[in-house]
Design a protein around this motif. Structure first.
Motif, short mmCIF file in Angstrom:
data_model
loop_
_atom_site.label_atom_id
_atom_site.label_comp_id
_atom_site.label_asym_id
_atom_site.label_seq_id
_atom_site.Cartn_x
_atom_site.Cartn_y
_atom_site.Cartn_z
N ASP A 96 5.75 4.56 1.16
CA ASP A 96 6.27 5.87 1.51
C ASP A 96 7.24 5.77 2.69
OD1 ASP A 96 5.88 8.57 0.40
OD2 ASP A 96 5.73 9.01 2.56
N ARG A 97 6.88 4.95 3.67
CA ARG A 97 7.77 4.80 4.83
C ARG A 97 9.12 4.22 4.42
NH1 ARG A 97 5.27 1.96 9.89
NH2 ARG A 97 7.35 2.46 10.68
N ASP A 99 0.84 -1.20 0.00
CA ASP A 99 0.00 0.00 0.00
C ASP A 99 0.87 1.24 0.00
OD1 ASP A 99 0.65 0.73 2.80
OD2 ASP A 99 -0.50 -1.09 3.26
N GLU A 100 0.22 2.39 -0.11
CA GLU A 100 0.95 3.64 -0.28
C GLU A 100 1.77 3.99 0.96
OE1 GLU A 100 -1.50 6.87 -1.63
OE2 GLU A 100 0.15 8.31 -1.42
N ALA A 101 1.17 3.78 2.14
CA ALA A 101 1.87 4.15 3.38
C ALA A 101 3.14 3.31 3.54
CB ALA A 101 0.93 3.94 4.57
N GLN A 102 3.01 2.02 3.26
CA GLN A 102 4.18 1.12 3.35
C GLN A 102 5.30 1.62 2.44
OE1 GLN A 102 4.02 -1.81 0.56
NE2 GLN A 102 5.33 -3.35 1.56
#
Ligand code: PEP
Ligand code: MN
Length: 376
Positions: A143-144, A138-141
């Motif tokens: 980005d982190r 996913d996007e959050a993964q």
């Protein structure tokens, strides 16, 4: 006058004279054997041009039969067969060796390692690190991971969107959606992206969104896929099949190079052995051997080799000490929750510690050159 002289040499039956005659016959044989090898070479070239099989057993039989029929002795027919078979075999080996040397990816003496451009970055000069999750989730993964990699000075990010999984019931990757998430995170944080392509039908799609195409271990022998990535216009990271010889790996790379794409990086990722403690066995010998055999850069995927995270720092150091041009490591913000390869991914802090363990000498060109330059 010369007749008389020849006759006197032939009639000289002293030990010295006999030895002289043997020497002279040896030299005649030497010239004839090499003359034969030259003709065999021409035959090979003709056969290659006309797509004819190199070794034809019936042709060998025909030659042996005719030699035996003409055999005046004192050698027995069996001995004649044996001797000529050796000569035929030597010619065949000679032809095969020449063919090896003519592989385009083969390293010629003194030739440096190719430097492969990936966008504005390079593989083959300074050691690189490719890190990122097994799969894009996913996007959050993404980005982190991407922001931490950028902070740590890592320039390449991986993440699988099309996942080749052993079980059809396992997470197969987000496909195009994953590709777009990887691309976006890479762009946001200035990272070059590497992702796997599993199918000829999606090569163009992956090439449109990734900086480097990965051909995975399961597909190293998928010649149609190799031909397709040769045409994709993006550099290729070619992973070694888990049961492939180095020769097979080089010939797979040759498919890509001969197909028009010179930008290939090889990746050792462990091979299958009887060891149970690791997912695969990291074949450290592959690094110096590929270096010697081939001019393409070689990186090491330590994560899929080990299948566990605890030994990754040692494998990273060992790979670079053996002369690897870089390492690939699976990194996930929360490995326990990863949708694939949870047991081998490092969290972001563990990854940072792994990088801290790569002392400057391991990253220096001098150490790596020394690791490469052992005379045989
Ligand atoms: C991967 O890098 O995501 C992967 C599946 O590795 P391999 O092809 O080496 O198994
Ligand atoms: Mn994985």
């Amino acid at each position: 006058m010369t007749d008389k002289k020849d006759k006197s040499i032939q009639e000289d039956i002293s030990l010295e004279g006999l030895r002289r005659r043997i020497n002279s016959v040896n030299h005649e044989l030497l010239l004839l054997l090499n003359k034969r090898a030259e003709i065999v070479q021409q035959v090979r070239e003709y056969k290659e041009r006309n797509a004819i099989e190199i070794f034809i057993p019936s042709r060998e039989k025909e030659m042996l039969d005719s030699l035996v029929e003409a055999n005046p002795g004192p050698f027995s027919d069996d001995m004649i067969r044996h001797l000529f078979r050796e000569i035929f075999q030597a010619s065949l080996r000679h032809m095969q060796r020449n063919k090896e040397e003519s592989l385009r990816v083969a390293r010629k003496p003194g030739e440096p390692t190719d430097v492969i451009p990936v966008g504005d970055r390079e593989v083959g000069r300074e050691p690189i690190v490719i890190a990122g999750p097994c799969a894009v989730e996913d996007e959050a993964q993404m980005d982190r991971v991407a922001s931490r990699l950028a902070e740590l000075g890592v320039t390449f990010m991986r993440g699988g969107a099309f996942k080749p999984r052993t079980s059809p019931y396992s997470f197969q990757g987000l496909g195009k959606e994953g590709l777009l998430l990887l691309e976006a995170a890479g762009k946001r944080h200035g990272l070059k992206t590497v992702t796997e392509v599993v199918d000829t039908r999606t090569v163009d799609l992956v090439a449109a969104h990734a900086d480097m195409l990965q051909v995975g271990s399961r597909n190293q022998l998928n010649y149609e896929l190799l031909k397709a990535v040769a045409q994709a216009g993006k550099p290729v990271l070619l992973k070694r099949g888990f049961a492939a010889t180095l020769d097979e790996l080089l010939r797979a790379a040759e498919y890509i190079v001969a197909g028009g794409n010179e930008n290939v990086v090889l990746c050792e990722r462990g091979i299958r052995t009887f060891a149970r403690e690791t997912r695969n066995t990291l074949d450290i010998t592959a690094i110096p051997l590929l270096r010697e055999m081939c001019r393409l850069p070689v990186i090491v995927d330590i994560s899929h080799a080990a299948g566990r995270r605890d030994i990754l720092p040692s494998l990273a150091r060992a790979s670079l000490a053996a002369g690897a041009d870089g390492i690939m490591v699976e990194v996930h913000p929360n490995p326990g929750l990863a949708r694939s390869d949870a047991e081998q991914q490092l969290d972001l802090d563990q990854f940072e510690r792994l990088l801290d363990g790569l002392t400057p000498d391991l990253l220096s060109l001098r150490t790596r050159t020394a690791a490469r330059s052992v005379e045989r």
